[in-house]
Design a protein around this motif. Sequence first.
Motif, PDB file in Angstrom:
ATOM      1  N   SER A 236     -66.343   3.542  24.120  1.00  0.00           N
ATOM      2  CA  SER A 236     -65.805   2.618  23.116  1.00  0.00           C
ATOM      3  C   SER A 236     -65.598   3.485  21.544  1.00  0.00           C
ATOM      4  O   SER A 236     -65.750   2.825  20.454  1.00  0.00           O
ATOM      5  CB  SER A 236     -66.592   1.437  22.687  1.00  0.00           C
ATOM      6  OG  SER A 236     -66.778   0.839  24.023  1.00  0.00           O
ATOM      7  N   ASP A 237     -65.324   4.926  21.819  1.00  0.00           N
ATOM      8  CA  ASP A 237     -65.253   5.584  20.475  1.00  0.00           C
ATOM      9  C   ASP A 237     -63.463   5.738  20.362  1.00  0.00           C
ATOM     10  O   ASP A 237     -62.942   6.767  20.788  1.00  0.00           O
ATOM     11  CB  ASP A 237     -65.714   6.830  20.620  1.00  0.00           C
ATOM     12  CG  ASP A 237     -65.819   7.653  19.212  1.00  0.00           C
ATOM     13  OD1 ASP A 237     -65.229   7.290  18.439  1.00  0.00           O
ATOM     14  OD2 ASP A 237     -66.577   8.615  19.254  1.00  0.00           O
ATOM     15  N   PHE A 238     -63.038   4.716  19.874  1.00  0.00           N
ATOM     16  CA  PHE A 238     -61.398   4.592  19.756  1.00  0.00           C
ATOM     17  C   PHE A 238     -60.809   5.637  19.014  1.00  0.00           C
ATOM     18  O   PHE A 238     -59.717   6.109  19.255  1.00  0.00           O
ATOM     19  CB  PHE A 238     -60.982   3.274  19.698  1.00  0.00           C
ATOM     20  CG  PHE A 238     -61.623   2.338  20.459  1.00  0.00           C
ATOM     21  CD1 PHE A 238     -61.645   2.306  21.915  1.00  0.00           C
ATOM     22  CD2 PHE A 238     -62.206   1.031  19.919  1.00  0.00           C
ATOM     23  CE1 PHE A 238     -62.189   1.335  22.663  1.00  0.00           C
ATOM     24  CE2 PHE A 238     -62.992   0.003  20.923  1.00  0.00           C
ATOM     25  CZ  PHE A 238     -62.983   0.199  22.155  1.00  0.00           C
ATOM     26  N   GLU A 239     -61.498   5.808  17.905  1.00  0.00           N
ATOM     27  CA  GLU A 239     -60.521   6.676  16.897  1.00  0.00           C
ATOM     28  C   GLU A 239     -60.530   8.332  17.558  1.00  0.00           C
ATOM     29  O   GLU A 239     -59.677   8.877  17.347  1.00  0.00           O
ATOM     30  CB  GLU A 239     -61.501   6.604  15.528  1.00  0.00           C
ATOM     31  CG  GLU A 239     -61.157   5.260  14.915  1.00  0.00           C
ATOM     32  CD  GLU A 239     -61.857   5.374  13.419  1.00  0.00           C
ATOM     33  OE1 GLU A 239     -62.523   6.454  13.132  1.00  0.00           O
ATOM     34  OE2 GLU A 239     -61.599   4.297  12.816  1.00  0.00           O
ATOM     35  N   TYR A 276     -53.914   0.626  19.618  1.00  0.00           N
ATOM     36  CA  TYR A 276     -53.847  -0.765  19.608  1.00  0.00           C
ATOM     37  C   TYR A 276     -55.447  -1.136  18.913  1.00  0.00           C
ATOM     38  O   TYR A 276     -55.524  -1.881  18.079  1.00  0.00           O
ATOM     39  CB  TYR A 276     -53.603  -1.456  20.570  1.00  0.00           C
ATOM     40  CG  TYR A 276     -53.924  -2.935  20.704  1.00  0.00           C
ATOM     41  CD1 TYR A 276     -53.824  -3.958  19.648  1.00  0.00           C
ATOM     42  CD2 TYR A 276     -55.077  -3.430  21.923  1.00  0.00           C
ATOM     43  CE1 TYR A 276     -54.373  -5.349  19.791  1.00  0.00           C
ATOM     44  CE2 TYR A 276     -55.433  -4.711  21.916  1.00  0.00           C
ATOM     45  CZ  TYR A 276     -55.253  -5.438  20.682  1.00  0.00           C
ATOM     46  OH  TYR A 276     -55.302  -6.762  20.898  1.00  0.00           O
ATOM     47  N   LEU A 277     -56.185  -0.527  19.500  1.00  0.00           N
ATOM     48  CA  LEU A 277     -57.894  -0.685  19.373  1.00  0.00           C
ATOM     49  C   LEU A 277     -58.200  -0.281  17.932  1.00  0.00           C
ATOM     50  O   LEU A 277     -59.059  -0.732  17.517  1.00  0.00           O
ATOM     51  CB  LEU A 277     -58.837  -0.213  20.303  1.00  0.00           C
ATOM     52  CG  LEU A 277     -58.435  -0.958  21.616  1.00  0.00           C
ATOM     53  CD1 LEU A 277     -59.294  -0.364  22.961  1.00  0.00           C
ATOM     54  CD2 LEU A 277     -59.133  -2.430  21.681  1.00  0.00           C
ATOM     55  N   GLU A 283     -47.455   1.858  16.172  1.00  0.00           N
ATOM     56  CA  GLU A 283     -47.705   3.390  17.115  1.00  0.00           C
ATOM     57  C   GLU A 283     -47.760   2.700  18.417  1.00  0.00           C
ATOM     58  O   GLU A 283     -47.328   3.194  19.442  1.00  0.00           O
ATOM     59  CB  GLU A 283     -48.804   4.044  16.612  1.00  0.00           C
ATOM     60  CG  GLU A 283     -48.470   4.912  15.332  1.00  0.00           C
ATOM     61  CD  GLU A 283     -49.639   6.011  15.093  1.00  0.00           C
ATOM     62  OE1 GLU A 283     -49.931   6.614  16.054  1.00  0.00           O
ATOM     63  OE2 GLU A 283     -50.101   5.851  14.154  1.00  0.00           O
ATOM     64  N   ALA A 284     -48.689   1.628  18.715  1.00  0.00           N
ATOM     65  CA  ALA A 284     -48.847   1.102  19.909  1.00  0.00           C
ATOM     66  C   ALA A 284     -47.552   0.530  20.677  1.00  0.00           C
ATOM     67  O   ALA A 284     -47.258   0.922  21.844  1.00  0.00           O
ATOM     68  CB  ALA A 284     -49.871   0.060  19.863  1.00  0.00           C
ATOM     69  N   TYR A 285     -46.811  -0.184  19.929  1.00  0.00           N
ATOM     70  CA  TYR A 285     -45.545  -0.529  20.246  1.00  0.00           C
ATOM     71  C   TYR A 285     -44.759   0.676  20.756  1.00  0.00           C
ATOM     72  O   TYR A 285     -43.862   0.721  21.674  1.00  0.00           O
ATOM     73  CB  TYR A 285     -44.867  -1.563  19.086  1.00  0.00           C
ATOM     74  CG  TYR A 285     -45.118  -2.728  19.422  1.00  0.00           C
ATOM     75  CD1 TYR A 285     -45.498  -3.630  20.362  1.00  0.00           C
ATOM     76  CD2 TYR A 285     -45.406  -3.596  18.028  1.00  0.00           C
ATOM     77  CE1 TYR A 285     -45.918  -4.874  20.225  1.00  0.00           C
ATOM     78  CE2 TYR A 285     -45.903  -4.831  18.002  1.00  0.00           C
ATOM     79  CZ  TYR A 285     -46.136  -5.418  19.290  1.00  0.00           C
ATOM     80  OH  TYR A 285     -46.421  -6.871  19.007  1.00  0.00           O
ATOM     81  N   ASP A 286     -44.665   1.716  19.785  1.00  0.00           N
ATOM     82  CA  ASP A 286     -43.774   2.760  20.181  1.00  0.00           C
ATOM     83  C   ASP A 286     -44.158   3.501  21.499  1.00  0.00           C
ATOM     84  O   ASP A 286     -43.285   3.715  22.263  1.00  0.00           O
ATOM     85  CB  ASP A 286     -43.989   3.810  19.083  1.00  0.00           C
ATOM     86  CG  ASP A 286     -43.659   3.573  17.721  1.00  0.00           C
ATOM     87  OD1 ASP A 286     -42.441   2.596  17.824  1.00  0.00           O
ATOM     88  OD2 ASP A 286     -43.860   4.126  16.673  1.00  0.00           O
ATOM     89  N   SER A 287     -45.578   3.701  21.614  1.00  0.00           N
ATOM     90  CA  SER A 287     -46.059   4.014  22.941  1.00  0.00           C
ATOM     91  C   SER A 287     -45.473   3.131  24.342  1.00  0.00           C
ATOM     92  O   SER A 287     -44.849   3.650  25.165  1.00  0.00           O
ATOM     93  CB  SER A 287     -47.467   4.559  23.079  1.00  0.00           C
ATOM     94  OG  SER A 287     -47.863   5.415  22.477  1.00  0.00           O
TER      95      SER A 287
END
Length: 326
Positions: A236-239, A276-277, A283-287
């Motif tokens: 859960s370390d999203f960054e 997204y998280l 950027e999530a949409y681009d991927s």
Amino acid sequence: RRWIWEEHLCGLNQNDLNMMISESVCVFPRLCKTLSDIISEKTEGSPYFALEFLRSLVDSRLLKYSLRERRWIWDENNIRSENITDNVLYLLSAKMTSLPENTQLALKVVSCFGIKVDESIVGYLSSTPQYSDFRDWLDQAINEGCIQKHENKYKFVHDKVREAAYNLIADGNKSQFHYDIGILLYSTSKGQDLGGALFQLVDQINHGIPSLIQPRMQIDIAELNFSAGRKAMDLSDFETAYSYLNNAFPLLPENHWSSHYDFSLRLFLLRAKSTYLCGNIEEAYDSLKEIIENGRCIEDTLDAYYLHVTVSTFCVQRAAKRLFVI
């Protein structure tokens, strides 16, 4: 998420430091009280810096043994004028450069991993011809008081010691030094479950992105970053995951959707989840758009469509909440 706690340790109080100085110079505590007060003020009670400062005073003859008086004597006025803040790195560097080359090399290597390094990393390095005696070199560093071993880690005794060890590497060679260590670790541990050591290995290699990476190694290193990103996501370390996954992108060939199709699917989907998280919706949409446009069949794009709906739903709900507040 991996939480980090910072602990601030206080130095010795004046009485305890006075006792330590008393034992060091073999005089009664009351006779060295003024000396210990000066050292306490300059080192903030740090036992390590106090002892290093004492050694430097001996070297500069401000603290010396008198055969006539048969005890240690010192020059309080000149000692008071000594600036340990400016000299500590110099003192430590001077000490380290006098050590055997292999001991210096061990200090350089450990410093690349920060204040400490896992035993597993030491084990992998020791299995290579270049570092076959690495443990012996570390033992020498321990004997010199630069490093200590605690459980399954080798740790510098102070962050300033680590800084001095890292400064042994020329600034222009630091990236290459990190990268070489990472590649050596990768070559000897390939195919094994690295556990937590995966992050340390990938961090070393990433110092070479993109200039030092050979073309034949680009996909391998991209996959390493993907594995590190996936492991960070599991924690859960999203960054951190986002950072590793982004490091993989410059290493993809232009035709990656044809030459490395399966890996591209996994990489772009996981990057979309991490962005997204992290709150980077665009950027999530681009991927996700990349997957939808380049997927070869509906089965390959289902996860992307599902995540697209999830992200869109989140955006609608967030906009509705803002409108309700207004």
